[in-house]
Scaffold this active site. Structure first.
Site, mmCIF file in Angstrom:
data_model
loop_
_atom_site.group_PDB
_atom_site.id
_atom_site.type_symbol
_atom_site.label_atom_id
_atom_site.label_comp_id
_atom_site.label_asym_id
_atom_site.label_seq_id
_atom_site.Cartn_x
_atom_site.Cartn_y
_atom_site.Cartn_z
ATOM 1 N N LYS A 156 0.704 -1.288 -0.112
ATOM 2 C CA LYS A 156 -0.007 0.116 -0.029
ATOM 3 C C LYS A 156 0.897 1.358 0.117
ATOM 4 O O LYS A 156 0.390 2.086 0.422
ATOM 5 C CB LYS A 156 -1.096 0.218 1.413
ATOM 6 N N LYS A 362 -7.489 0.226 -6.945
ATOM 7 C CA LYS A 362 -6.636 1.306 -6.389
ATOM 8 C C LYS A 362 -7.019 2.824 -6.368
ATOM 9 O O LYS A 362 -8.321 2.831 -6.823
ATOM 10 C CB LYS A 362 -5.184 1.560 -7.474
ATOM 11 N N ARG A 364 -8.830 3.486 -3.440
ATOM 12 C CA ARG A 364 -10.221 3.557 -2.549
ATOM 13 C C ARG A 364 -10.566 4.441 -1.725
ATOM 14 O O ARG A 364 -9.600 5.164 -1.244
ATOM 15 C CB ARG A 364 -10.210 2.099 -1.940
#
Length: 399
Positions: A156, A362, A364
């Protein structure tokens, strides 16, 4: 007189229909032999041959289980399997009930990672399929090599964006899906790993990315055993934002997981942070980096700012290209900012003439987190961040 006789003889030789056919057949035969030789050379690099040689020992048996002899044979031809290693969460003691909850959540996160790997791989296959056998035969060169550079973290942090941006460079070839060789599939051996890589020409760099390597205790030693010259790239991001993004990803797949706040604290009253939760522990960058520095010098590790990768992608890509010893080909002209997603996209992706943004997994929207929880996390990470700045010689500005 002798000259005219020689000319007459040559003319008679070439004008003979039978001899013409023999010469043409000889030429066609030589061409056929050359094509057969080239095809055999191409087929010898196909991954199925290596995989099938292992699977042949496993399939065809009614029981369908691997025998001890086949296991011994495989291990003898590949690298020796290292001693089993423990999950990184076991560094800290905690109540048994809490341990069970954390491990269940970790399993969910691993399943989520695998699902997103497949999503990314599927999207990549639709966007830029691998060259066909005929196209590979026509260019007539290239071989599969172990990676010279690996994006080892962090989850992330922006690793998928970095890899997609780098693949625009003509001297970089990268496998799309995450191999997870040095953490989950190490027992398969280096030849298995090599076969996952794309073909490269002389002067091209083979790359892969698996963000979980950064927090895998055995990964540094394993990569060093493969090659001490491997260049390592780590995309880092504000650890608080990264933890929330990590939780958001898991929440999208498992809506029934506990709240972010309840997972963050061992004891909400005392404010004690639960460092056994992987979403929290990944962000203790200094601790993980110390493990890598036991095997690699700092000059072989490049730290990319996840924030700058969004605000100035060309600038960060310039640093990466310099680190890899490549000409700066990826520049501002390759990017445009997508207001909807909130991050840069490629004007033209590899193997495509159309603009390309990362997939739906990707960017969010993060859930609302209690500001007091966020502040407590910032206080927790601050000393670790300071240590990380000192170790890398770079202030990432998270505090």
């Amino acid at each position: 007189m002798e000259y005219s006789l020689v000319c007459h003889s040559l003319y008679a030789f070439w004008s003979s229909p039978v001899k013409k056919k023999l010469i043409l057949l000889s030429i066609m035969f030589l061409i056929w032999v050359y094509m057969l030789y080239s095809c055999v050379g191409y087929c010898s690099t196909m991954p199925s041959l290596v995989v099938d040689s292992y699977r042949g020992k496993e399939t065809g048996s009614a029981v369908g289980k691997r025998t001890e002899s086949s296991r011994t044979d495989l291990v003898s031809r590949l690298l020796a399997k290292p001693q089993p290693w423990e999950d990184i969460e076991t560094d800290y003691e905690e109540p048994s009930i809490r341990t069970a909850v954390s491990r269940d959540l970790l399993n969910n996160e691993l399943e989520t990672d695998r699902a997103e790997d497949w999503d990314e791989m599927g999207g990549e296959q639709k966007r830029a399929p691998e060259p066909s056998a005929m196209s590979s035969f026509s260019n007539g060169s290239g071989s599969k090599k172990l990676p010279q550079a690996i994006i080892i973290g962090v989850k992330k942090g922006g690793t998928r964006a970095l890899l997609e941006f780098l693949r625009v460079h003509p001297d970089i070839r990268a496998v799309g899906a995450e191999p997870h060789f040095f953490d989950r599939n190490y027992e398969n051996g280096l030849e298995w790993y090599r076969e996952l890589m794309p073909k490269t020409l002389e002067g091209q760099i083979t790359m892969e990315k698996t963000p979980s390597y950064f927090v895998t205790r055995e990964a540094p030693a394993r990569i060093s055993a493969m090659s001490r010259d491997t260049k390592l790239i780590v995309v880092v991001r504000d650890p608080v934002t990264r933890a929330i993004s990590d939780y958001t990803q898991t929440l999208s797949k498992k809506p029934d997981i506990p709240s972010f706040e309840s997972l963050t604290f061992k004891n909400r009253t005392t404010g004690l942070i639960d460092t056994s939760w992987s979403a929290i522990q990944i962000g203790i960058y200094a601790k993980h980096l110390d493990n890598w520095l036991q095997y690699f010098p700092m000059g072989q590790i490049l730290f990319v700012s996840g924030e700058r990768l969004i605000s100035d992608p060309a600038g960060e890509l310039g640093r990466v290209q310099d680190f890899l010893g490549l000409k700066r080909i990826i520049t501002d002209k390759h990017f445009y900012f997508n207001q909807t997603k909130g991050f840069p996209c490629l004007k033209k992706a590899e193997g495509s003439s159309k603009p390309h943004c990362l997939g739906k997994t990707k960017g969010r929207t993060h859930p609302n987190i209690n500001p007091e929880v966020v502040q407590r996390l910032r206080d927790f990470y601050r000393p670790f961040n300071m240590k990380f700045y000192q170790m890398t010689g770079h202030n990432f500005g998270w505090d």
